[in-house]
Write an enzyme that holds these catalytic residues in place. Structure first.
Site, PDB file in Angstrom:
ATOM      1  N   ALA A  45       0.843  -1.201   0.000  1.00 13.74           N
ATOM      2  CA  ALA A  45       0.000   0.000   0.000  1.00 13.74           C
ATOM      3  C   ALA A  45       0.878   1.252   0.000  1.00 13.74           C
ATOM      4  CB  ALA A  45      -0.941  -0.006   1.201  1.00 13.74           C
ATOM      5  N   SER A 285       0.382 -21.124   3.617  1.00  9.89           N
ATOM      6  CA  SER A 285      -0.632 -20.435   2.817  1.00  9.89           C
ATOM      7  C   SER A 285      -1.971 -21.159   2.760  1.00  9.89           C
ATOM      8  CB  SER A 285      -0.117 -20.266   1.395  1.00  9.89           C
ATOM      9  OG  SER A 285      -1.169 -19.934   0.541  1.00  9.89           O
ATOM     10  N   ARG A 331     -11.440 -18.330   6.679  1.00  6.99           N
ATOM     11  CA  ARG A 331     -10.433 -18.513   7.727  1.00  6.99           C
ATOM     12  C   ARG A 331     -11.015 -18.578   9.126  1.00  6.99           C
ATOM     13  NH1 ARG A 331      -5.829 -14.501   5.121  1.00  6.99           N
ATOM     14  NH2 ARG A 331      -5.347 -15.937   3.432  1.00  6.99           N
ATOM     15  N   ARG A 436     -11.436 -11.220   6.825  1.00  6.42           N
ATOM     16  CA  ARG A 436     -10.934 -10.969   5.477  1.00  6.42           C
ATOM     17  C   ARG A 436     -10.854 -12.263   4.688  1.00  6.42           C
ATOM     18  NH1 ARG A 436      -6.248 -11.366   3.110  1.00  6.42           N
ATOM     19  NH2 ARG A 436      -5.015 -11.639   5.003  1.00  6.42           N
ATOM     20  N   SER A 441      -5.911  -9.084   0.733  1.00  2.13           N
ATOM     21  CA  SER A 441      -5.123  -8.013   1.353  1.00  2.13           C
ATOM     22  C   SER A 441      -4.149  -7.408   0.354  1.00  2.13           C
ATOM     23  CB  SER A 441      -4.382  -8.508   2.589  1.00  2.13           C
ATOM     24  OG  SER A 441      -3.480  -9.524   2.260  1.00  2.13           O
TER      25      SER A 441
END
Lengths: 639, 253
Positions: A45, A285, A331, A436, A441
């Site tokens: 970001a 992951s 998740r 999320r 992300s």
């Protein structure tokens, strides 16, 4: 009192961003040269924002605490980045990506923000590809995709298990390009310790130069925080050990509201803690759940070698409980299901706090080569840490603190409640609700930095073209500088017996026990008590050696831990206030008969934005009601 | 287990450094190498000493922050690991471990085990990017790329910029670092356009910053935690020579 105005534009969902963009004021190229912008943090970001703003012609100052911008923790994201390209012809669309994110967030995010993120997703993939990010390819040469949790399409673009590294290095390269052009000045090894607010506007920051301990002042027309999340509140997490919520906390103390701080994602598949000395947990992951099957023995306390346990004596509990999504449930859902099995005594490994993630079926079906090309580096990473070979025996995994959906409250323009202070990426709260979805992300970091902030910040700056940046001699700068110096002296002078690392570990334990995967009123209240006691102890017994005028990593950590106490209390407050379960926030008192979270839309369909009111004072709650105009919130079901 | 640690201590870039010996009685084979140093630092703080400074962040082998010479080898014993991934199982009770910072002229020591690697950032600024503006990107599938080319580019791109290649090289050459970036872009159509100029600019910058020449001994490849291949140096040389010819040709006109 400040009124929360989210500035969500009117009109149909798909037109909101376009209409809004058209209404935003511009700054001419000649005037951009006169405008200075500070960007703190160089993850995807921060780097993409600094690069884009530099490219537009603003004078940008970019800060990070690491020795190089390339080390920011976005680098560790593994699985991928979502986009609604519909390359697989599986009926994907902007709307579907939006809906998956909204639903995945358990209907606690803003529709307009999430739709914008989905709408810009395709531009992100185009941009990153043009920058030379080596995404995986199909044999025909086109871009490959894979599936992620909580969705029924294949829309996740990836570069083996190092997508974050590749995306970060892409944004880092664009940052380097602007540094070379002189549009961005880089300030590495700086720890931001204060934000200077004057005339109600953010106009600068105070940093400690980590090399020589100098307290430095920087001014600008606007300040952008891209400082990531605060998952290290648990001490052990998947984050970099020097990551912290200090920047967000500093902004909060200066008047920016912090939203939904208790929404913290616990990632289901991390390598479990192996010993008491451990300093961090390593993620495996989510993409592994494409091919890996999660199971525990059907028999409690079954200590047999997993290879000796026949199929009919295994409980593939995610497939059993959630047949529609199976191993690819979101998740929060899988983390709780794993915890439930382990708490009930079915866990495996030396501690009983692990479950198997098994690839043997996938290897049988697809062959070792195919599995290796998809996950090779993750398997290697696993083997390096545990000494076990996941090609031959199942991985052992357990949930770990990972990502903070909560963060600084921002409006549709990504501006906090302090004019001129913006927050992007994980540092803000806006796109992920209470949970999320995987591979979103990296997406949000890139949309915020490349495509949203550069447009919205000009609207703020348009009427400041004739204003000079605040003088570094301004009393407000001097006041902030003195406060920072006093804070450092206070910590250096306690001269007690206990190191900041020890305090951090203690705080982590309290937070994991009372504000981890499962919470209840009694525990949260106990947590508040224990955090305050620990803080009191901290200011009596902290010990730092070395000099404040040199590299001093003990002092750096002490400053971060000092900020963490208040942050921890805010998380506990928020969790206490939210008397419902939603997404990652699971209150034992509010669950369905089969143990799923029970939302209370009538009372809690709002963003909880907290205002700082002073030391030892309770924070004030502001509510931003969430209005669902386009989707109908339902009980989330993955069955 | 009991360890004898000989660690390079240097208070600042200007002061002289020296090895200092520490005894750590309660190390465990379950620790990672950096957790062992954490334990030492906790002990040093208890004894009112300045703890050993070292760079570290992600502690999972991907950020490239950590790096030290352990018993003469960058990132210590073990193949394709970073210092943070080194496990204390590689050592045994009674061992003496010698720990030094990267030794290379372009990486001056800042404090103890921390060196200044900003030279890598400067090399990247000289050309480690593709000149493309935000907003001008074509549709991503416009460039079809063969699977193995994409994988080779990925392999090169997996460099973490830790500097072990430079520390391992007797000439302190940064050729593997530069080659990884040049090769990644040269393999992809998006990066091919500027490939020759990029190779030229990055090598010139590398020379200017005091990195030595490559003599193809391969120490860099052997110590690279990401296993980046020397073949990328061959590709870099190829691009560099071509760019040299181009320049020669351009100069004659």
């Amino acid at each position: 009192m400040i009124e929360l105005n989210s500035k969500i534009p009117e009109g149909p969902l798909a037109d909101k961003w376009t209409n809004h963009k058209n209404s935003l004021k511009l700054v001419s190229p000649a005037n951009k040269k006169k405008i200075e912008i500070i960007v703190v943090g160089t993850g995807i970001a921060g780097a993409s924002a600094a690069a884009s703003l530099g490219e537009l012609g603003y004078k940008v100052k970019s800060f990070c605490y690491q020795d190089s911008a390339r080390r920011a923790h976005s680098v560790a994201a593994q699985g991928g980045i979502n986009a609604a390209k519909n390359y697989r012809n599986d009926n994907d669309s902007d709307y579907r990506l939006f809906y998956d994110m909204i639903k995945g967030g358990d209907f606690r995010a803003r529709e307009a923000n999430v739709y914008r993120c989905a709408e810009l997703s395709n531009n992100v993939i185009d941009q990153l590809t043009a920058q030379g990010v080596p995404f995986a390819r199909e044999y025909g040469g086109t871009l490959a995709t894979r599936s992620f949790g909580g969705v029924q399409v294949s829309r996740t673009f990836y570069a083996q298990g190092q997508t974050g590294q590749q995306v970060l290095l892409g944004t880092y390269a664009s940052l380097k390009r602007q540094i070379a052009k002189g549009n961005v000045t880089m300030y590495p090894r700086r720890q931001m310790l204060d934000i200077v607010v004057k005339d109600g506007r953010a106009q600068g920051i105070i940093c400690r130069n980590l090399l020589n301990g100098n307290i430095e002042k920087y001014s600008a027309h606007a300040v952008v925080l891209a400082t990531g999340g605060y998952g290290t509140i648990y001490f052990l997490s998947t984050l970099a050990v020097n990551s912290s919520g200090s920047a967000a906390y500093t902004a909060y103390k200066k008047g920016a509201f912090l939203a939904n701080p208790s929404f913290i994602q616990i990632h289901p598949t991390s390598i479990p803690q192996l010993n008491p000395y451990q300093s961090k947990l390593t993620l495996m992951s989510e993409s592994l759940r494409n091919d890996g099957r999660v199971w525990v023995p059907k028999e409690k306390g079954d200590k047999r070698n997993p290879l000796d346990i026949p199929i009919n004596e295994r409980d593939y509990f995610l497939e059993r409980r959630y047949p529609a999504y199976g191993n690819l449930v979101p998740r929060d859902v899988s983390s709780r299901a794993i915890k439930e099995r382990c708490d009930a005594g079915y866990g495996v490994g030396s501690t009983g706090y692990a479950v198997y993630l098994d690839f043997s079926d996938a290897i049988k079906e697809q062959g070792i080569k195919a599995i290796k090309s998809k996950y090779g580096n993750l398997f290697d990473l696993y083997q390096k840490i545990t000494g076990e070979n996941p090609y031959e025996q199942p991985m052992k995994i357990y949930p770990a603190g990972h990502y903070t959906m909560g963060g600084l409250w921002v409006d549709y323009n990504l501006m906090t409640t302090i004019p001129g202070l913006f927050a992007i990426g994980e540092a803000n709260f806006s796109d992920h609700g209470a949970n999320r979805l995987g591979a979103s992300s990296l997406l949000q970091g890139c949309t915020d930095g490349y495509f949203i902030l550069p447009y919205t910040i000009s609207d703020y700056l348009a009427d400041k073209i004739n204003i000079k940046p605040l003088s570094l001699d301004d009393p407000e700068f001097q006041k902030s500088e003195k406060e920072v110096m006093d804070r450092i002296d206070r910590l250096m002078n306690i001269k007690g017996k206990t190191t900041p690392l020890t305090f951090h570990k203690e705080l982590g334990k309290i937070m994991w026990n009372y504000a981890g995967m499962v919470r209840n009123e009694q525990g949260l209240k106990q947590g508040l008590k224990e955090v305050s006691e620990l803080e009191e102890q901290f200011y009596k017994d902290l010990k730092i050696t070395g000099s404040k005028h040199n590299i001093n990593q003990t002092l750096e950590r002490a400053l971060r831990v000092a900020d963490s106490f208040e942050m921890a209390r805010l998380i506990l407050h928020d969790a206490l206030n939210r008397k419902e379960s939603c997404g990652a926030h699971f209150r034992e008192e509010y669950q369905t008969e089969d143990g799923e979270p029970l939302r209370n839309d009538e009372e809690f369909m709002y963003v909880a934005a907290w205002e700082y009111t002073g030391e030892d004072k309770e924070p004030i709650l502001h509510k931003e009601e969430l209005k669902y105009e386009f989707v109908k919130p339902t009980q989330r079901s993955y069955k | 287990m009991k360890l004898t640690l000989k660690i390079w201590r240097q208070n600042s870039p200007k002061e002289k450094g020296a090895f200092k010996t520490y005894i750590l009685d309660d190390a465990s084979q379950d620790m990672t190498f950096l957790e062992m140093l954490d334990a030492l630092n906790e002990k040093l703080i208890a004894e009112n000493e300045d703890p050993v400074a070292f760079d570290h962040d992600c502690r999972e082998g991907i950020c490239g922050s950590c790096g030290m010479i352990i018993n003469g080898r960058p990132h210590g014993p073990g193949k394709e690991i970073t210092t943070c991934q080194l496990n204390m199982k590689a050592f045994k009770d009674g061992d003496t471990i010698v720990i030094e910072p990267w030794r290379a002229k372009p990486f001056p020591v800042i404090k103890d085990l921390i060196v200044d690697r900003s030279a890598f950032d400067k090399i990247m600024e000289a050309g480690g990017f593709i000149n493309t503006d935000v907003g001008s990107a074509p549709e991503a599938n416009t460039y079809p790329i063969k699977t193995h080319k994409a994988e080779e580019a990925f392999e090169a791109a997996s460099c973490i910029g830790c500097g072990a290649c430079v520390a391992a090289c007797k000439n302190s050459s940064a050729m593997l670092f530069v080659a990884a970036k040049v090769s990644q872009y040269a393999l992809l159509p998006q990066g091919k356009v500027e490939s020759l100029q990029r190779a030229w600019n990055m090598i010139m910058k590398m020379d200017e910053l005091g990195f030595g020449s490559c003599t193809n001994t391969g120490a860099c490849e052997a110590e690279c935690p990401k296993g980046i291949s020397l073949a990328h140096i061959a590709r870099l040389n190829n691009e560099f020579i071509k760019s040299g010819f181009n320049k020669l040709f351009a100069d004659k006109h």
